[in-house]
Design a protein around this motif. Structure first.
Motif, PDB file in Angstrom:
ATOM      1  N   GLU A  77     -16.302  -6.794  12.574  1.00 38.63           N
ATOM      2  CA  GLU A  77     -17.606  -6.128  12.144  1.00 38.63           C
ATOM      3  C   GLU A  77     -17.670  -6.362  10.604  1.00 38.63           C
ATOM      4  N   GLY A  78     -16.983  -7.484  10.026  1.00 37.96           N
ATOM      5  CA  GLY A  78     -17.376  -8.155   8.696  1.00 37.96           C
ATOM      6  C   GLY A  78     -16.462  -7.319   7.542  1.00 37.96           C
ATOM      7  N   ASN A  79     -15.580  -6.521   8.100  1.00 33.75           N
ATOM      8  CA  ASN A  79     -14.714  -5.649   7.145  1.00 33.75           C
ATOM      9  C   ASN A  79     -13.717  -6.881   6.609  1.00 33.75           C
ATOM     10  N   SER A  80     -13.719  -6.410   5.283  1.00 31.51           N
ATOM     11  CA  SER A  80     -12.794  -7.356   4.327  1.00 31.51           C
ATOM     12  C   SER A  80     -11.393  -7.053   3.986  1.00 31.51           C
ATOM     13  N   VAL A  93      -1.525   5.257   2.323  1.00 33.30           N
ATOM     14  CA  VAL A  93      -1.635   4.651   1.148  1.00 33.30           C
ATOM     15  C   VAL A  93      -2.999   3.870   0.732  1.00 33.30           C
ATOM     16  N   THR A  94      -3.637   4.373  -0.211  1.00 30.39           N
ATOM     17  CA  THR A  94      -5.217   3.943  -0.638  1.00 30.39           C
ATOM     18  C   THR A  94      -5.007   2.609  -1.104  1.00 30.39           C
ATOM     19  N   GLU A 102     -15.882   0.585   4.082  1.00 28.45           N
ATOM     20  CA  GLU A 102     -14.672  -0.342   4.833  1.00 28.45           C
ATOM     21  C   GLU A 102     -13.376   0.646   5.218  1.00 28.45           C
ATOM     22  N   GLU A 103     -13.288   1.268   3.906  1.00 27.14           N
ATOM     23  CA  GLU A 103     -11.847   1.980   4.360  1.00 27.14           C
ATOM     24  C   GLU A 103     -12.061   3.121   5.361  1.00 27.14           C
ATOM     25  N   ALA A 108     -11.309   5.366  10.809  1.00 28.15           N
ATOM     26  CA  ALA A 108     -12.021   5.744  12.115  1.00 28.15           C
ATOM     27  C   ALA A 108     -11.402   4.829  13.113  1.00 28.15           C
ATOM     28  N   LEU A 109     -11.537   3.540  13.065  1.00 34.93           N
ATOM     29  CA  LEU A 109     -10.852   2.730  14.499  1.00 34.93           C
ATOM     30  C   LEU A 109      -9.650   2.952  14.563  1.00 34.93           C
TER      31      LEU A 109
END
Length: 260
Positions: A77-80, A93-94, A102-103, A108-109
């Protein structure tokens, strides 16, 4: 040289259109029936390359590989996010210096794959609208207020919702007549990706449903590596511009065989 798909700005319309004289328009005995039932058509594909296991083993491998599955699905999906960053985020951990959107997509996935894990594990996975709606409600909840509802069922009421429900019903009936669960999974993914039942998260939801079909029948999940994103985009472009699902099915089989 791999053809670069030319996407139009409007997701409903594609700039690349193939001529009916193209050799991809092959004679298929029941092509009209395929299109009527699923919205797509295909020629014979070699599903034997997707090797069987057993449901318990496939489910265990699925559970063990959840971070990788989430990472690949997000990357497509283009998430980095990188794989180590996905592992870190899923550990609670953030990760700094990453877009909040994106986070949220990664989380969600992860939740959707967790829900699928439980559905399969407890024998509650079904190829039905309620299962698909539940998974879409999770993966698309930050992207559209109509997550978990077919287009036209939510805030934007449209007459097309009855057509989408009918298409889903005919798709179910076609799958019930298909003996090979591998082909069932491929047909489902291609039909759902082409039809776009939802306002957002269609490919992710289709991927989750395809995974559920495979694991429930003793086959491992198909992993599309982010490194093959261009190939996936090309196959999807062919699907949407010609309704021909053969290229996409063959690509997914090749991904599965490469993982074996």
């Amino acid at each position: 040289m791999t053809k670069q798909p030319r996407w139009a700005p409007d997701p409903e319309t594609y700039a690349a259109r193939k001529s009916t004289t193209d050799d991809s328009y092959r004679e298929v005995a029941d092509r009209d029936d395929q299109v009527r039932d699923t919205g797509v058509w295909w020629t014979e594909v070699d599903t034997a390359r997707m090797l069987p296991s057993d449901t318990e083993s496939a489910w265990r491998r699925f559970r063990a590989n959840l971070p990788e599955l989430v990472w690949h699905a997000a990357s497509l999906e283009g998430n980095s996010f990188t794989l180590p960053e996905v592992r870190t985020l899923l550990a609670g951990v953030t990760v700094g210096d990453r877009p909040a959107g994106e986070e949220r997509q990664v989380l969600a996935l992860s939740e959707a794959y967790g829900a699928l894990r439980d559905l399969v594990g407890y024998g509650r996975f079904h190829i039905d609208k309620s299962t698909s709606d539940r998974l879409n409600r999770i993966v698309a909840r930050h992207e559209t207020p109509d997550a978990g509802r077919f287009r036209g069922e939510g805030t934007l009421r449209r007459d097309g919702r009855e057509l989408l429900r009918t298409r889903f019903t005919t798709l179910q009936e076609r799958l019930a007549e298909t003996d090979d669960p591998r082909l069932q999974a491929l047909i489902y993914f291609c039909s759902a990706a082409r039809t776009r039942f939802y306002a957002g998260g269609n490919k992710r939801t289709a991927l989750l449903m395809m995974t559920g079909i495979l694991i429930s029948n003793g086959f491992d999940a198909v992993v599309v590596p982010h490194s093959r994103r261009l190939e996936l985009d090309h196959a999807l472009d062919t699907l949407v511009t010609t309704d021909d699902a053969t290229e996409l099915m063959s690509f997914l089989i090749d991904c599965a065989a490469s993982e074996a």
